[in-house]
Design an enzyme around this catalytic site. Structure first.
Site, short mmCIF file in Angstrom:
data_model
loop_
_atom_site.label_atom_id
_atom_site.label_comp_id
_atom_site.label_asym_id
_atom_site.label_seq_id
_atom_site.Cartn_x
_atom_site.Cartn_y
_atom_site.Cartn_z
N VAL A 104 48.35 45.59 28.14
CA VAL A 104 47.11 45.52 27.37
C VAL A 104 47.03 44.21 26.60
O VAL A 104 45.96 43.59 26.48
CB VAL A 104 47.02 46.72 26.41
CG1 VAL A 104 45.84 46.55 25.44
CG2 VAL A 104 46.89 48.01 27.19
N ILE A 139 45.76 41.18 28.74
CA ILE A 139 44.36 41.17 29.14
C ILE A 139 43.51 40.45 28.08
O ILE A 139 43.55 40.81 26.90
CB ILE A 139 43.84 42.60 29.35
CG1 ILE A 139 44.61 43.27 30.50
CG2 ILE A 139 42.34 42.59 29.67
CD1 ILE A 139 44.31 44.73 30.67
N GLU A 188 40.69 40.26 26.13
CA GLU A 188 39.49 41.02 25.80
C GLU A 188 38.39 40.17 25.17
O GLU A 188 37.22 40.56 25.15
CB GLU A 188 39.84 42.18 24.85
CG GLU A 188 40.38 41.75 23.49
CD GLU A 188 41.89 41.58 23.51
OE1 GLU A 188 42.47 41.31 22.44
OE2 GLU A 188 42.49 41.73 24.59
N ASP A 203 13.81 16.32 52.46
CA ASP A 203 13.20 15.25 53.26
C ASP A 203 11.83 14.85 52.74
O ASP A 203 11.34 13.78 53.03
CB ASP A 203 13.11 15.67 54.73
CG ASP A 203 12.26 16.92 54.92
OD1 ASP A 203 12.07 17.64 53.94
OD2 ASP A 203 11.79 17.16 56.04
#
Length: 349
Positions: free
Chosen positions: A281, A284, A286, A328
Site C-alpha cells: 500500500v 502505490i 495515491e 497538402d
C-alpha cells in the site's frame, strides 16, 4: 429509390422523375411523409452523458482501480483514517474531472444550438425557409450567396454559382457549378460540377438544385461513418495503463519477496502477510491521480484562454504531443482563410 444511382450522369428530367418530384417542389404533405421515411437530414449525435455517468467515468483507469483496491485493503487492516484519506483523494480527483468535462459538454451543447442553420426550399410553388434538418430527397432547394448547402443535390439551374468545397476536397479555390450533364460514372467529388454537397458553402452566384441524398447518405455522412468507426487511444491512457502494470508487477514482486524472506527467517506468516500488505500500500502513489488531474485541468484552462475547447481532460496531453501537422492543402483543416499576422525582415519585426 436506388441508393447506387450515379446522379451526376443523369439529366435534370431523369433526376426529377426518379425522385418523383417536379420543378414546383414537393407539397407540404409529401415532404412530411418523406421526412418520416428517410429521417431527419442530420448526422447522428452521440448520446450526452449525464452528470452521474461523467462522474463514474473518472474512475475508469487502471491506476484508480489499484488505488481502490488499496483503499479496501487498508480498511480491512483496520486503518480507517488512511483508507478515508485515499478515498478522499480519489473523490476529489473525480469531482475536478467532472466539473471540467461538464463545462465542456454545456459549451458544446450551446454551440450546437447557436450553429443550427436554415435552408430555403421551393414547396407548393413558393419559397419557404425551414431548418435544414427537415430537407428531404426530392426537395427543390434555393442556393444563394453566403448560405450553407443543406444536402447533396443535383443542380437544375445555375447563375455564376461557385461553391467552397474545401471541407470535402481540400481545394482552396471555390468550384464553379453548372447544370450540364456529365457522362463519366467514376468522377471524384471535386469533379462533379453539376452537384452540390452537404456542408459546403455558396461563395457567389445563385441557383436551384433537387435534393438526392440527406443525412448519413450524403458524402459528408459517409465520411462521418468512417471516422466514427475508427478506434484510437489517447497516449496518456496508454501510458497510465503501462504504469499501472509496472506498479502491479513491482508491488507483487516486492511484497512476495518480503513475505518469503520473513517466513524463512522464522517470522509468523500472519505477521509477515500484514507487513507485506502494508508495504504494498505504501508503494502505490495515491497522490498521482490528483496531480495528473490538476496538471491537465491547468492545461485546459490555458487552452480556454486561447479560445480552444477541450472536451476531455486527457485530450490535452495528446494535443501537446503534436509537433508537426502535415497537410497538402490549407482548406483541409482551416477555414480556408489565410491572413498575414506577422512580417519578419532581416530578423526584425
Amino acid at each position: 429509390m436506388d441508393k447506387q444511382l450515379v446522379w451526376h450522369t443523369k439529366s435534370i428530367a431523369e433526376v426529377i422523375d426518379t425522385l418523383y418530384s417536379h420543378e414546383g417542389g414537393l407539397t407540404k404533405e409529401e415532404a412530411v411523409r418523406r421526412l418520416k421515411v428517410y429521417g431527419i437530414n442530420k448526422l447522428p449525435e452521440g448520446k450526452v452523458d449525464g452528470l452521474l455517468v461523467v462522474f463514474l467515468h473518472q474512475f475508469q483507469s487502471p491506476l484508480i482501480y489499484i488505488l481502490l483496491a488499496a483503499t479496501i485493503t487498508v480498511l480491512l487492516m483496520g486503518e480507517i483514517i488512511d483508507s478515508f484519506i485515499i478515498f478522499g483523494v480519489l473523490f476529489f480527483n473525480a469531482v475536478v474531472g467532472t466539473i471540467q468535462e461538464g463545462k465542456a459538454q454545456n459549451t458544446l451543447r450551446a454551440l450546437k444550438k447557436f450553429t443550427e442553420s436554415k435552408a430555403t426550399v421551393h414547396r407548393n410553388g413558393e419559397d419557404l425557409i425551414i431548418p435544414d434538418s427537415e430537407v428531404v430527397p426530392g426537395d427543390i432547394i434555393i442556393l444563394q450567396e453566403g448560405e450553407k448547402v443543406p444536402a447533396d443535390a443535383r443542380i437544375i439551374m445555375s447563375s455564376s454559382l461557385k461553391i467552397d468545397e474545401a471541407a470535402l476536397t481540400g481545394e482552396s479555390e471555390p468550384t464553379s457549378k453548372n447544370a450540364d450533364n456529365l457522362k463519366v460514372d467514376t468522377l471524384p467529388t471535386a469533379d462533379q460540377k453539376n452537384m452540390v454537397f452537404k456542408g459546403t458553402h455558396v461563395v457567389s452566384g445563385n441557383g436551384r438544385a433537387v435534393v438526392v441524398k440527406t443525412g448519413l447518405e450524403t458524402i459528408i455522412g459517409k465520411i462521418f461513418q468512417k471516422i466514427s468507426t475508427s478506434e484510437t487511444e489517447i497516449p496518456l491512457k496508454t501510458n497510465i495503463r503501462d504504469l499501472s502494470r509496472l506498479i502491479v508487477i513491482t508491488v507483487a514482486g516486492i511484497s512476495t519477496l518480503v513475505f518469503l524472506l520473513g517466513v524463512s527467517s522464522g517470522k509468523m506468516a500472519q505477521e509477515m502477510f500484514i507487513t507485506a500488505v502494508s508495504l504494498a500500500v505504501s508503494i502505490i502513489p495515491e497522490g498521482l491521480p490528483i496531480v495528473m488531474t490538476l496538471v491537465l485541468a491547468t492545461g485546459v484552462w490555458r487552452m480556454s484562454k486561447q479560445n480552444a475547447l477541450v472536451k476531455r481532460l486527457q485530450a490535452v496531453e495528446a494535443l501537446g504531443q503534436a509537433r508537426v501537422i502535415a497537410v497538402d492543402k490549407t482548406g483541409t483543416i482551416t477555414k480556408n482563410e489565410m491572413v498575414i499576422q506577422k512580417v519578419y525582415v532581416d530578423r526584425k519585426f
